[in-house]
Design a protein around this motif. Structure first.
Motif, PDB file in Angstrom:
ATOM      1  N   ILE A 113      14.687  26.745  42.882  1.00 21.25           N
ATOM      2  CA  ILE A 113      13.393  27.033  42.225  1.00 21.25           C
ATOM      3  C   ILE A 113      13.540  28.188  41.238  1.00 21.25           C
ATOM      4  CG2 ILE A 113      10.990  27.775  42.641  1.00 21.25           C
ATOM      5  CD1 ILE A 113      11.360  26.531  45.518  1.00 21.25           C
ATOM      6  N   LYS A 114      14.346  29.178  41.599  1.00 19.27           N
ATOM      7  CA  LYS A 114      14.483  30.413  40.822  1.00 19.27           C
ATOM      8  C   LYS A 114      13.122  31.061  40.543  1.00 19.27           C
ATOM      9  CE  LYS A 114      18.600  28.839  38.336  1.00 19.27           C
ATOM     10  NZ  LYS A 114      18.452  27.391  38.593  1.00 19.27           N
ATOM     11  N   PRO A 115      12.361  31.400  41.581  1.00 16.98           N
ATOM     12  CA  PRO A 115      11.043  31.997  41.361  1.00 16.98           C
ATOM     13  C   PRO A 115      11.156  33.409  40.797  1.00 16.98           C
ATOM     14  CG  PRO A 115      11.639  32.167  43.665  1.00 16.98           C
ATOM     15  CD  PRO A 115      12.732  31.376  43.003  1.00 16.98           C
ATOM     16  N   ARG A 116      10.133  33.855  40.100  1.00 12.95           N
ATOM     17  CA  ARG A 116      10.099  35.253  39.619  1.00 12.95           C
ATOM     18  C   ARG A 116       9.440  36.136  40.683  1.00 12.95           C
ATOM     19  NH1 ARG A 116       9.759  35.632  33.991  1.00 12.95           N
ATOM     20  NH2 ARG A 116      10.673  37.658  34.415  1.00 12.95           N
ATOM     21  N   ILE A 117       8.569  35.490  41.497  1.00 15.05           N
ATOM     22  CA  ILE A 117       7.822  36.226  42.522  1.00 15.05           C
ATOM     23  C   ILE A 117       7.971  35.487  43.860  1.00 15.05           C
ATOM     24  CG2 ILE A 117       5.498  36.946  43.274  1.00 15.05           C
ATOM     25  CD1 ILE A 117       4.633  36.940  40.331  1.00 15.05           C
ATOM     26  N   ILE A 118       8.241  36.250  44.921  1.00 10.84           N
ATOM     27  CA  ILE A 118       8.230  35.664  46.267  1.00 10.84           C
ATOM     28  C   ILE A 118       7.158  36.385  47.080  1.00 10.84           C
ATOM     29  CG2 ILE A 118       9.518  35.371  48.431  1.00 10.84           C
ATOM     30  CD1 ILE A 118      12.063  35.080  46.799  1.00 10.84           C
ATOM     31  N   VAL A 119       6.242  35.618  47.650  1.00  9.83           N
ATOM     32  CA  VAL A 119       5.204  36.220  48.504  1.00  9.83           C
ATOM     33  C   VAL A 119       5.536  35.880  49.950  1.00  9.83           C
ATOM     34  CG1 VAL A 119       2.744  36.334  49.027  1.00  9.83           C
ATOM     35  CG2 VAL A 119       3.499  35.991  46.654  1.00  9.83           C
ATOM     36  N   CYS A 120       5.744  36.913  50.753  1.00  9.18           N
ATOM     37  CA  CYS A 120       6.046  36.720  52.175  1.00  9.18           C
ATOM     38  C   CYS A 120       4.734  36.770  52.933  1.00  9.18           C
ATOM     39  CB  CYS A 120       6.961  37.836  52.681  1.00  9.18           C
ATOM     40  SG  CYS A 120       8.561  37.838  51.890  1.00  9.18           S
ATOM     41  N   LEU A 121       4.367  35.632  53.514  1.00  9.08           N
ATOM     42  CA  LEU A 121       3.114  35.550  54.262  1.00  9.08           C
ATOM     43  C   LEU A 121       3.395  35.928  55.713  1.00  9.08           C
ATOM     44  CD1 LEU A 121       1.892  32.179  52.718  1.00  9.08           C
ATOM     45  CD2 LEU A 121       0.956  34.440  52.230  1.00  9.08           C
ATOM     46  N   GLY A 122       3.165  37.193  56.021  1.00 12.99           N
ATOM     47  CA  GLY A 122       3.341  37.662  57.395  1.00 12.99           C
ATOM     48  C   GLY A 122       4.698  38.280  57.657  1.00 12.99           C
ATOM     49  N   ALA A 123       4.792  38.890  58.841  1.00 12.75           N
ATOM     50  CA  ALA A 123       5.974  39.682  59.181  1.00 12.75           C
ATOM     51  C   ALA A 123       7.234  38.836  59.321  1.00 12.75           C
ATOM     52  CB  ALA A 123       5.717  40.437  60.482  1.00 12.75           C
ATOM     53  N   THR A 124       7.118  37.626  59.870  1.00 12.00           N
ATOM     54  CA  THR A 124       8.336  36.826  60.073  1.00 12.00           C
ATOM     55  C   THR A 124       8.983  36.518  58.728  1.00 12.00           C
ATOM     56  OG1 THR A 124       7.436  35.887  62.082  1.00 12.00           O
ATOM     57  CG2 THR A 124       9.233  34.671  61.058  1.00 12.00           C
ATOM     58  N   TYR A 128      12.857  38.063  57.489  1.00 12.18           N
ATOM     59  CA  TYR A 128      14.066  37.290  57.147  1.00 12.18           C
ATOM     60  C   TYR A 128      14.338  37.250  55.650  1.00 12.18           C
ATOM     61  CZ  TYR A 128      14.236  36.085  62.021  1.00 12.18           C
ATOM     62  OH  TYR A 128      14.320  36.178  63.392  1.00 12.18           O
ATOM     63  N   VAL A 129      13.318  37.563  54.840  1.00  8.13           N
ATOM     64  CA  VAL A 129      13.560  37.537  53.390  1.00  8.13           C
ATOM     65  C   VAL A 129      14.143  38.865  52.905  1.00  8.13           C
ATOM     66  CG1 VAL A 129      12.411  37.394  51.124  1.00  8.13           C
ATOM     67  CG2 VAL A 129      11.878  35.728  52.899  1.00  8.13           C
ATOM     68  N   TYR A 130      13.628  39.995  53.434  1.00  8.11           N
ATOM     69  CA  TYR A 130      14.166  41.235  52.841  1.00  8.11           C
ATOM     70  C   TYR A 130      14.317  42.426  53.782  1.00  8.11           C
ATOM     71  CZ  TYR A 130       9.590  43.356  52.577  1.00  8.11           C
ATOM     72  OH  TYR A 130       8.388  43.901  52.911  1.00  8.11           O
ATOM     73  N   ASP A 131      13.666  42.470  54.942  1.00 10.36           N
ATOM     74  CA  ASP A 131      13.773  43.697  55.737  1.00 10.36           C
ATOM     75  C   ASP A 131      13.520  43.403  57.210  1.00 10.36           C
ATOM     76  OD1 ASP A 131      13.635  46.171  56.913  1.00 10.36           O
ATOM     77  OD2 ASP A 131      11.954  46.904  55.714  1.00 10.36           O
ATOM     78  N   LYS A 132      14.566  43.526  58.008  1.00 13.68           N
ATOM     79  CA  LYS A 132      14.412  43.159  59.434  1.00 13.68           C
ATOM     80  C   LYS A 132      13.471  44.113  60.176  1.00 13.68           C
ATOM     81  CE  LYS A 132      18.645  45.376  61.183  1.00 13.68           C
ATOM     82  NZ  LYS A 132      17.946  46.636  61.412  1.00 13.68           N
ATOM     83  N   ASP A 133      13.241  45.314  59.568  1.00 12.66           N
ATOM     84  CA  ASP A 133      12.379  46.288  60.260  1.00 12.66           C
ATOM     85  C   ASP A 133      10.972  46.361  59.659  1.00 12.66           C
ATOM     86  OD1 ASP A 133      14.415  47.091  62.008  1.00 12.66           O
ATOM     87  OD2 ASP A 133      15.297  48.306  60.403  1.00 12.66           O
ATOM     88  N   VAL A 134      10.571  45.317  58.953  1.00 11.41           N
ATOM     89  CA  VAL A 134       9.266  45.356  58.269  1.00 11.41           C
ATOM     90  C   VAL A 134       8.128  45.532  59.277  1.00 11.41           C
ATOM     91  CG1 VAL A 134       8.807  42.871  58.344  1.00 11.41           C
ATOM     92  CG2 VAL A 134       7.974  44.204  56.414  1.00 11.41           C
ATOM     93  N   ARG A 135       7.103  46.252  58.836  1.00 14.41           N
ATOM     94  CA  ARG A 135       5.853  46.293  59.622  1.00 14.41           C
ATOM     95  C   ARG A 135       4.753  45.905  58.661  1.00 14.41           C
ATOM     96  NH1 ARG A 135       6.021  51.887  61.887  1.00 14.41           N
ATOM     97  NH2 ARG A 135       3.781  51.726  61.582  1.00 14.41           N
ATOM     98  N   ILE A 136       4.138  44.774  58.908  1.00 15.33           N
ATOM     99  CA  ILE A 136       3.282  44.186  57.882  1.00 15.33           C
ATOM    100  C   ILE A 136       2.059  45.052  57.589  1.00 15.33           C
ATOM    101  CG2 ILE A 136       1.860  42.569  59.268  1.00 15.33           C
ATOM    102  CD1 ILE A 136       3.724  41.614  56.077  1.00 15.33           C
ATOM    103  N   THR A 137       1.492  45.696  58.623  1.00 15.07           N
ATOM    104  CA  THR A 137       0.305  46.530  58.370  1.00 15.07           C
ATOM    105  C   THR A 137       0.679  47.731  57.492  1.00 15.07           C
ATOM    106  OG1 THR A 137       0.749  47.375  60.563  1.00 15.07           O
ATOM    107  CG2 THR A 137      -1.190  46.013  60.345  1.00 15.07           C
ATOM    108  N   ASP A 139       3.546  47.801  55.410  1.00 17.09           N
ATOM    109  CA  ASP A 139       4.283  47.443  54.189  1.00 17.09           C
ATOM    110  C   ASP A 139       3.550  46.473  53.261  1.00 17.09           C
ATOM    111  OD1 ASP A 139       6.265  49.048  55.138  1.00 17.09           O
ATOM    112  OD2 ASP A 139       7.366  47.420  56.088  1.00 17.09           O
ATOM    113  N   ARG A 140       2.520  45.817  53.737  1.00 16.63           N
ATOM    114  CA  ARG A 140       1.842  44.825  52.896  1.00 16.63           C
ATOM    115  C   ARG A 140       1.308  45.500  51.613  1.00 16.63           C
ATOM    116  NH1 ARG A 140      -2.874  46.826  52.678  1.00 16.63           N
ATOM    117  NH2 ARG A 140      -3.052  45.791  50.660  1.00 16.63           N
ATOM    118  N   GLY A 141       1.351  44.722  50.566  1.00 14.33           N
ATOM    119  CA  GLY A 141       0.819  45.253  49.308  1.00 14.33           C
ATOM    120  C   GLY A 141       1.815  46.099  48.532  1.00 14.33           C
TER     121      GLY A 141
END
Ligand code: URA
Length: 194
Positions: A113-124, A128-137, A139-141
């Protein structure tokens, strides 16, 4: 072997890379515009997605459609995929071995696809896309950039259904998506004019 949609579709058909193959009805591979500027990534198929073999077609998907429409986007404009392509029993969070077995497909989809933007919907998705230690509350936004691609973590629409006051923040995130998309599109127009 040259990476192509045809090759990928053959690879995933009847996939047995993890135990989710034993309980799935259908594989929800992903769908949308294969040249999309934006790739939305969720966690994994739920009941309705498993029955139809399509991502985000249940209640969370209906909310996602509304949020897309609110920023002038439709499913045909974007590509929608998941970390795992087969439904985890009782909609539990995918196990690491399941996500790791399936991520190759998502990487291949992203490469095609070669997207310019990737939106990660939720912590999972974010994990797996960029940060194993993400906390969605926390890091979101907050935008990240990886290999020239803009990445935005936001709430999963199912979380918004469970906790509607969060919609306020998700709305702010979607406005940001519109803004970055407009900026990228105006850059494209400028380059064409040069
Ligand atoms: N939740 C997800 O993460 N993905 C879907 O496809 C549906 C619900």
């Amino acid at each position: 072997m040259q990476l192509s949609w045809e090759w990928l579709t053959t690879q995933i058909a009847d996939c047995r890379a993890c135990d989710l193959c034993q309980t799935r009805t259908n594989i929800a591979f992903g769908e949308g515009n294969k040249n999309a500027d934006i790739l939305f990534i969720g966690e994994g198929p739920g009941r309705e997605e498993d029955l139809q073999g399509r991502p985000f077609v249940g209640p969370a998907g209906q909310l996602l459609d509304k949020m897309l429409a609110a920023i002038g986007l439709y499913r045909e404009d974007v590509y929608i995929a998941n970390i795992v392509k087969c439904r985890p029993p009782q909609n539990r969070v995918p196990l690491e071995e399941e996500a790791n077995a399936c991520i190759t497909y998502l990487r291949a989809q992203t490469a095609l696809i070669k997207p310019r933007i990737i939106v990660c919907l939720g912590a999972t998705a974010a994990k797996y896309v960029y940060d194993k230690d993400v906390r969605i509350t926390r890091d979101r936004g907050h935008w990240k950039q990886k290999n020239g691609v803009y990445i935005l973590p936001t709430y999963h629409p199912a979380a918004l259904l469970r906790d509607p006051p969060k919609k306020h923040e998700a709305w702010a995130d979607f406005q940001q998506i519109r803004k970055i998309l407009d900026e990228l599109n105006s850059e494209k127009t400028l380059i064409k004019q040069e």
